[in-house]
Design an enzyme around this catalytic site. Structure first.
Site, short mmCIF file in Angstrom:
data_model
loop_
_atom_site.label_atom_id
_atom_site.label_comp_id
_atom_site.label_asym_id
_atom_site.label_seq_id
_atom_site.Cartn_x
_atom_site.Cartn_y
_atom_site.Cartn_z
N ASP A 57 0.82 -1.21 0.00
CA ASP A 57 0.00 0.00 0.00
C ASP A 57 0.85 1.27 0.00
O ASP A 57 2.03 1.25 0.37
CB ASP A 57 -0.87 0.05 1.26
CG ASP A 57 -2.04 -0.94 1.23
OD1 ASP A 57 -2.05 -1.81 0.34
OD2 ASP A 57 -2.91 -0.81 2.10
N ASP A 58 0.20 2.37 -0.34
CA ASP A 58 0.71 3.75 -0.16
C ASP A 58 1.72 4.18 -1.21
O ASP A 58 2.27 5.27 -1.12
CB ASP A 58 1.33 3.98 1.23
CG ASP A 58 0.31 3.90 2.35
OD1 ASP A 58 -0.84 3.48 2.09
OD2 ASP A 58 0.65 4.25 3.49
N HIS A 71 -6.13 3.11 -3.84
CA HIS A 71 -5.99 3.35 -2.39
C HIS A 71 -6.32 4.82 -2.06
O HIS A 71 -5.80 5.36 -1.11
CB HIS A 71 -4.57 2.99 -1.96
CG HIS A 71 -4.35 2.84 -0.48
ND1 HIS A 71 -5.23 2.20 0.35
CD2 HIS A 71 -3.33 3.25 0.33
CE1 HIS A 71 -4.76 2.23 1.60
NE2 HIS A 71 -3.62 2.88 1.61
N HIS A 114 -5.00 9.50 0.60
CA HIS A 114 -4.98 8.75 1.86
C HIS A 114 -5.75 9.38 3.03
O HIS A 114 -5.26 9.45 4.16
CB HIS A 114 -3.52 8.52 2.28
CG HIS A 114 -3.30 7.22 3.01
ND1 HIS A 114 -3.42 7.11 4.38
CD2 HIS A 114 -2.99 5.98 2.57
CE1 HIS A 114 -3.17 5.84 4.74
NE2 HIS A 114 -2.91 5.15 3.66
N HIS A 118 3.65 -2.33 3.08
CA HIS A 118 3.64 -0.98 2.50
C HIS A 118 4.91 -0.73 1.70
O HIS A 118 6.02 -0.91 2.24
CB HIS A 118 3.52 0.08 3.60
CG HIS A 118 2.21 0.06 4.33
ND1 HIS A 118 1.97 -0.80 5.37
CD2 HIS A 118 1.08 0.78 4.14
CE1 HIS A 118 0.73 -0.60 5.80
NE2 HIS A 118 0.16 0.35 5.08
#
Ligand code: NI
Length: 206
Positions: free
Chosen positions: A13-14, A63, A67, A157
């Site tokens: 993620d991210d 995603h 965020h 991540h």
């Protein structure tokens, strides 16, 4: 004794971030495909990385744009976070996305209903590496191995810009994690493959 086939879906993620190409190098070395939940606002900085992800058989998911905690947004704002990111992915790769992961794994009925109305599947996890907890002396691969289940959807991540900090610990742990999973007879799958095997994880477990 029944033989159980074990599956592991690695998710990152991210990103994309400066670390993503290193992650891709490691995955390539082992011939493993993973799923990347990317942030819309970061994508234009790494067009080659995104292209490479798809070329090497990885799956891209949404995603959000930047965020946020989606449960604090209006319905319109959630829609915009999702649509702008889908659009950016489409612009850069020509590909449609059908997976979504809520930032922080936080969602409520409204978020999930917008995700579904946008034509996306909401994807959580059942193994949390807590790889942003950099003061924990337990190596990241050990944290994951301690939580394994026969069908493991593992949260990691690759991005460092949203609270995870430097990703070197992930780069160090990833080869050890992959080798350990191989020794335990895990087969590596992407999230769509994981779903095809009928192990949808729509909600937090444990
Ligand atoms: Ni995130």
């Amino acid at each position: 004794m029944t033989e159980t086939v074990r599956y592991a879906a690695l998710t990152f993620d991210d990103g994309p971030s400066p670390y993503t190409s290193n992650i891709l190098d490691i995955l390539k070395q082992y011939g493993i495909r993973a799923t990347f939940f990317v942030l819309g606002q970061e994508l234009h900085k790494y067009p080659k990385t995104i292209e490479r992800m798809l070329q090497e058989g990885h799956v891209i998911g949404n995603h959000t744009w930047d965020h946020p905690d989606a449960t604090k947004l209006s319905r319109f704002e959630i829609q915009h976070q999702i649509a702008s990111t889908n659009e950016q992915i489409k612009n850069l790769t020509g590909s449609e996305v059908n997976l979504f992961r809520p930032p922080f794994g936080i969602c409520n009925d409204e978020v999930v209903s917008v995700v579904h109305a946008s034509g996306l599947i909401n994807v959580l996890w059942n193994v949390d590496s807590r790889d942003w907890e950099l003061t924990d002396p337990v190596p990241i691969h050990v944290r994951v191995l301690n939580q394994l289940r026969p069908q493991s959807l593992i949260l990691l991540h690759d991005g460092d810009a949203f609270g995870c900090g430097p990703r070197e610990p992930v780069l160090e742990s990833l080869p050890i994690l992959i080798e350990s999973l191989c020794l335990l007879d895990y087969r590596f799958v992407t999230v769509p493959e994981f779903h095809q095997l009928a192990f949808p994880i729509e909600h937090h477990i444990g």
